[in-house]
Design a protein around this motif. Structure first.
Motif: not given
Length: 105
Positions: A11-13, A19-20, A27-28, A71-74
């Motif tokens: 499981a993620p911390s 961050q998720l 994205m929503g 960090r979805l685009v650069q």
């Protein structure tokens, strides 16, 4: 996911969960999702995206900033323009897989 992957999954911390959450919030948004799909097809500058989407450059810049923060685009400079692209192939995979999921009947 095979049985080995299921057994080794951890499981993620709490920080990673945050961050998720931020990534999924970014994205929503309908406009941001459109931008991501356009960038899957072609790296673009703000003016190109604004023209394609029929919105102001200011609105596109605002949405690109939100996508950049998670960090979805650069971006990269090309002369006087800033060209935006997907951060990496993981983003393409996420978009393609989620689209495949909603397309299942």
């Amino acid at each position: 996911m095979n049985e080995t992957e299921k057994k080794t999954f951890s499981a993620p911390s709490p920080g990673e969960l945050e961050q998720l959450t931020e990534l999924h919030k970014a994205m929503g948004d309908y406009t941001r999702m459109r931008i991501l799909w356009y960038l899957m097809q072609k790296d673009s500058c703000v003016s190109e995206l604004a023209q394609k989407m029929e919105v102001t450059e200011s609105a596109i810049s605002h949405q690109l900033r939100a996508l950049w923060i998670v960090r979805l685009v650069q971006s990269r400079k090309a002369g006087k323009n800033v060209i935006y692209s997907l951060q990496d192939e993981h983003i393409r995979w996420i978009l393609e897989e989620t689209y495949a999921h909603i397309s299942e009947r």
